[in-house]
Design an enzyme around this catalytic site. Structure first.
Site, mmCIF file in Angstrom:
data_model
loop_
_atom_site.group_PDB
_atom_site.id
_atom_site.type_symbol
_atom_site.label_atom_id
_atom_site.label_comp_id
_atom_site.label_asym_id
_atom_site.label_seq_id
_atom_site.Cartn_x
_atom_site.Cartn_y
_atom_site.Cartn_z
ATOM 1 N N ASP A 1 45.949 25.625 57.319
ATOM 2 C CA ASP A 1 45.726 26.635 58.361
ATOM 3 C C ASP A 1 45.433 27.999 57.745
ATOM 4 O O ASP A 1 44.448 28.665 58.100
ATOM 5 C CB ASP A 1 46.957 26.736 59.270
ATOM 6 C CG ASP A 1 47.277 25.464 60.030
ATOM 7 O OD1 ASP A 1 46.856 25.353 61.192
ATOM 8 O OD2 ASP A 1 47.937 24.583 59.457
ATOM 9 N N GLU B 1 44.306 32.090 65.219
ATOM 10 C CA GLU B 1 45.633 31.629 65.608
ATOM 11 C C GLU B 1 46.750 32.098 64.693
ATOM 12 O O GLU B 1 47.844 32.425 65.151
ATOM 13 C CB GLU B 1 45.648 30.097 65.674
ATOM 14 C CG GLU B 1 46.995 29.545 66.096
ATOM 15 C CD GLU B 1 46.987 28.066 66.387
ATOM 16 O OE1 GLU B 1 47.973 27.590 66.963
ATOM 17 O OE2 GLU B 1 46.006 27.383 66.036
ATOM 18 N N ASP C 1 40.014 28.689 65.315
ATOM 19 C CA ASP C 1 41.232 27.889 65.157
ATOM 20 C C ASP C 1 41.070 27.159 63.830
ATOM 21 O O ASP C 1 40.283 26.209 63.725
ATOM 22 C CB ASP C 1 41.411 26.894 66.301
ATOM 23 C CG ASP C 1 42.827 26.330 66.333
ATOM 24 O OD1 ASP C 1 43.474 26.305 65.280
ATOM 25 O OD2 ASP C 1 43.288 25.915 67.412
ATOM 26 N N VAL D 1 42.891 25.123 61.915
ATOM 27 C CA VAL D 1 43.190 23.686 61.982
ATOM 28 C C VAL D 1 43.733 23.431 63.387
ATOM 29 O O VAL D 1 44.916 23.676 63.652
ATOM 30 C CB VAL D 1 44.199 23.236 60.913
ATOM 31 C CG1 VAL D 1 44.489 21.741 61.068
ATOM 32 C CG2 VAL D 1 43.683 23.526 59.512
ATOM 33 N N ASP D 2 42.873 22.987 64.256
ATOM 34 C CA ASP D 2 43.296 22.664 65.614
ATOM 35 C C ASP D 2 43.840 21.240 65.619
ATOM 36 O O ASP D 2 43.149 20.303 65.225
ATOM 37 C CB ASP D 2 42.101 22.777 66.571
ATOM 38 C CG ASP D 2 42.495 22.508 68.009
ATOM 39 O OD1 ASP D 2 43.558 22.992 68.432
ATOM 40 O OD2 ASP D 2 41.747 21.793 68.713
ATOM 41 N N THR E 1 47.303 20.594 64.299
ATOM 42 C CA THR E 1 48.002 20.540 63.017
ATOM 43 C C THR E 1 48.863 19.283 62.896
ATOM 44 O O THR E 1 48.976 18.695 61.810
ATOM 45 C CB THR E 1 48.857 21.804 62.815
ATOM 46 O OG1 THR E 1 47.996 22.953 62.829
ATOM 47 C CG2 THR E 1 49.604 21.768 61.496
ATOM 48 N N SER F 1 43.698 17.699 69.274
ATOM 49 C CA SER F 1 42.709 18.725 68.961
ATOM 50 C C SER F 1 41.468 18.681 69.839
ATOM 51 O O SER F 1 41.331 17.878 70.756
ATOM 52 C CB SER F 1 42.277 18.634 67.480
ATOM 53 O OG SER F 1 41.290 17.640 67.292
ATOM 54 N N LYS G 1 38.510 15.996 71.353
ATOM 55 C CA LYS G 1 38.246 15.514 72.717
ATOM 56 C C LYS G 1 36.918 16.049 73.240
ATOM 57 O O LYS G 1 36.156 15.333 73.884
ATOM 58 C CB LYS G 1 39.394 15.923 73.636
ATOM 59 C CG LYS G 1 40.730 15.267 73.287
ATOM 60 C CD LYS G 1 41.846 15.716 74.198
ATOM 61 C CE LYS G 1 42.371 17.088 73.882
ATOM 62 N NZ LYS G 1 43.126 17.170 72.618
ATOM 63 N N LYS H 1 43.223 18.340 81.091
ATOM 64 C CA LYS H 1 44.459 18.919 80.577
ATOM 65 C C LYS H 1 45.096 19.773 81.662
ATOM 66 O O LYS H 1 44.484 20.726 82.152
ATOM 67 C CB LYS H 1 44.224 19.775 79.335
ATOM 68 C CG LYS H 1 45.552 20.321 78.794
ATOM 69 C CD LYS H 1 45.415 21.158 77.544
ATOM 70 C CE LYS H 1 46.811 21.599 77.063
ATOM 71 N NZ LYS H 1 46.712 22.516 75.907
ATOM 72 N N ASP I 1 41.562 27.477 71.417
ATOM 73 C CA ASP I 1 41.710 26.037 71.630
ATOM 74 C C ASP I 1 40.568 25.437 72.449
ATOM 75 O O ASP I 1 40.548 24.217 72.648
ATOM 76 C CB ASP I 1 43.030 25.741 72.351
ATOM 77 C CG ASP I 1 44.238 25.944 71.455
ATOM 78 O OD1 ASP I 1 44.142 25.632 70.259
ATOM 79 O OD2 ASP I 1 45.277 26.421 71.957
#
Length: 383
Positions: A52, A77, A144, A146-147, A149, A291, A294, A308, A320
């Site tokens: 990250d 982030e 982001d 590392v979306d 993690t 993450s 999708k 979501k 995100d």
């Protein structure tokens, strides 16, 4: 897509996401083989890793060098304050080493590299530079690093997401998915996008599914989303390398549609999603995916619906969603809140005014059916 408005911004963004994905693949392999650890917990108890911070520092440095630090506003982030903790020295040393190792290879990706290795203070400055809160005016990069993690730590799906917002509108989206192979036929057994999937054994790093992640990218108004294989091994980046157009699925029947939802239960109501799915006539079991992968699945035509619904008190953050939303839209899909309204990226780091949740679909007909099911299911909601 190499010419036109935002062409330089898109070029730099694609290159640095390729670099970041190569870094993350290498670090994930080391993490899974237990040769590195370097995991911390943030204030909300979510994990943050060496990847990250390293990606955030590298992207920040590259954008600042490419466009001038005085011209670059970055919303991201991670917060460098974690390095003020007494037990963070080892993590900082590992991040500095990683940043310098990978910036030294920047020319492989067509990017400038520092003339000298960055000192710890310079790495911390690069991380801390990503402190913009965005807003309705001007240009803001949204990152982001590392979306997903948890997916990264578990050998599963994760993403590197970079977007550019201008005057409140997302104008560039780049989404790196290091564990999402270009060739759909490599998505084989056991719902391979879902949280039940794990990487091939790292003892066989030449395996095709290990090597081939993908990077998707687009520009607002282009009506196209492109996909490239991630850079493998010691390869260099080449714009002409097997870039291909992707397009959303043409499936309109909910009974035939594949739908995705988040893995995490802490901030997502799986029960309400299940109720909406039943009301809409979705018959397949959901793919629970870490993450923004999708969004990539919708854009590539590997799934048709992403839903979501956040639990009460949780606020969605722009990093995100920004890159993934534009990538789906330009590939022919539709993304709105659960009331059918466009997502608003102009109001700071949060998606303010969000109506109940987020719906992404492969087309308008399917989207209309899902929105109708949301309204039909709402009275029985326990959100």
């Amino acid at each position: 897509m190499a010419d036109g408005e935002f062409s330089k911004e898109l070029d730099v963004a694609v290159r640095v996401v390729h670099l970041a994905c190569s870094l993350c693949q290498r670090l994930q392999e080391s993490l899974l083989s237990a040769s590195i650890d370097h995991v911390k917990s943030k204030d909300d108890d979510s994990p943050v890793t060496i990847a990250d911070f390293s990606v955030q520092a590298i992207v920040s440095w590259v954008l600042s060098e490419s466009f001038g630090s005085e011209n670059v506003s970055i919303v991201a982030e991670e917060d460098a304050n974690i390095f003020q903790e007494a037990d963070s020295l080892d993590l900082l040393e590992a991040v500095v080493d990683t940043v310098n190792q990978w910036l030294s290879q920047a020319t492989r990706f067509g990017l400038e590299h520092p003339s000298n290795a960055l000192a710890p203070a310079q790495v911390l400055e690069a991380i801390s530079r990503c402190n913009s809160s965005g807003g309705p005016a001007g240009r803001h990069w949204v990152l982001d690093p590392v979306d997903g993690t948890l997916g990264f730590m578990r050998g599963n799906q994760y993403a590197v997401a970079l977007a550019l917002i201008e005057d409140g509108q997302v104008v560039i989206g780049v989404l790196g998915c290091p564990n999402y192979p270009v060739k759909k036929e490599l998505l084989n057994h056991n719902q391979p996008l879902s949280s039940s999937h794990h990487l091939p054994s790292t003892s066989n790093p030449s395996s095709t599914s290990w090597e081939r992640g993908c990077i998707l990218f687009t520009r607002r108004g282009s009506g196209t989303t492109w996909m490239q294989p991630s850079v493998v091994g010691e390869q260099g980046f080449d714009w002409t390398k097997s870039a291909e157009l992707v397009r959303v699925s043409t499936i309109e029947d909910p009974a035939l549609a594949t739908f995705c939802e988040p893995v995490e239960k802490a901030n997502t109501s799986h029960s309400f999603t299940q109720g909406v799915a039943q009301s809409a006539g979705l018959r397949k079991q959901p793919l629970r995916v870490y993450s923004m992968v999708k969004y990539a699945a919708i854009a590539r035509g590997d799934a048709e619906v992403y839903m979501k619904f956040a639990r009460s008190g949780y606020k969605e953050k722009i990093w995100d969603h920004a890159a993934g939303v534009l990538i789906v839209q330009e590939a022919g899909g539709v993304v709105t809140d659960a009331g059918g309204r466009p997502l608003d990226f102009s109001r700071g780091i949060y998606l303010e005014g969000l109506d109940r949740g987020i719906i992404a679909c492969s087309g308008a007909i399917l989207h209309e059916k899902i929105i109708g099911a949301v309204y039909a299911s709402w009275e029985s909601s326990h959100l």
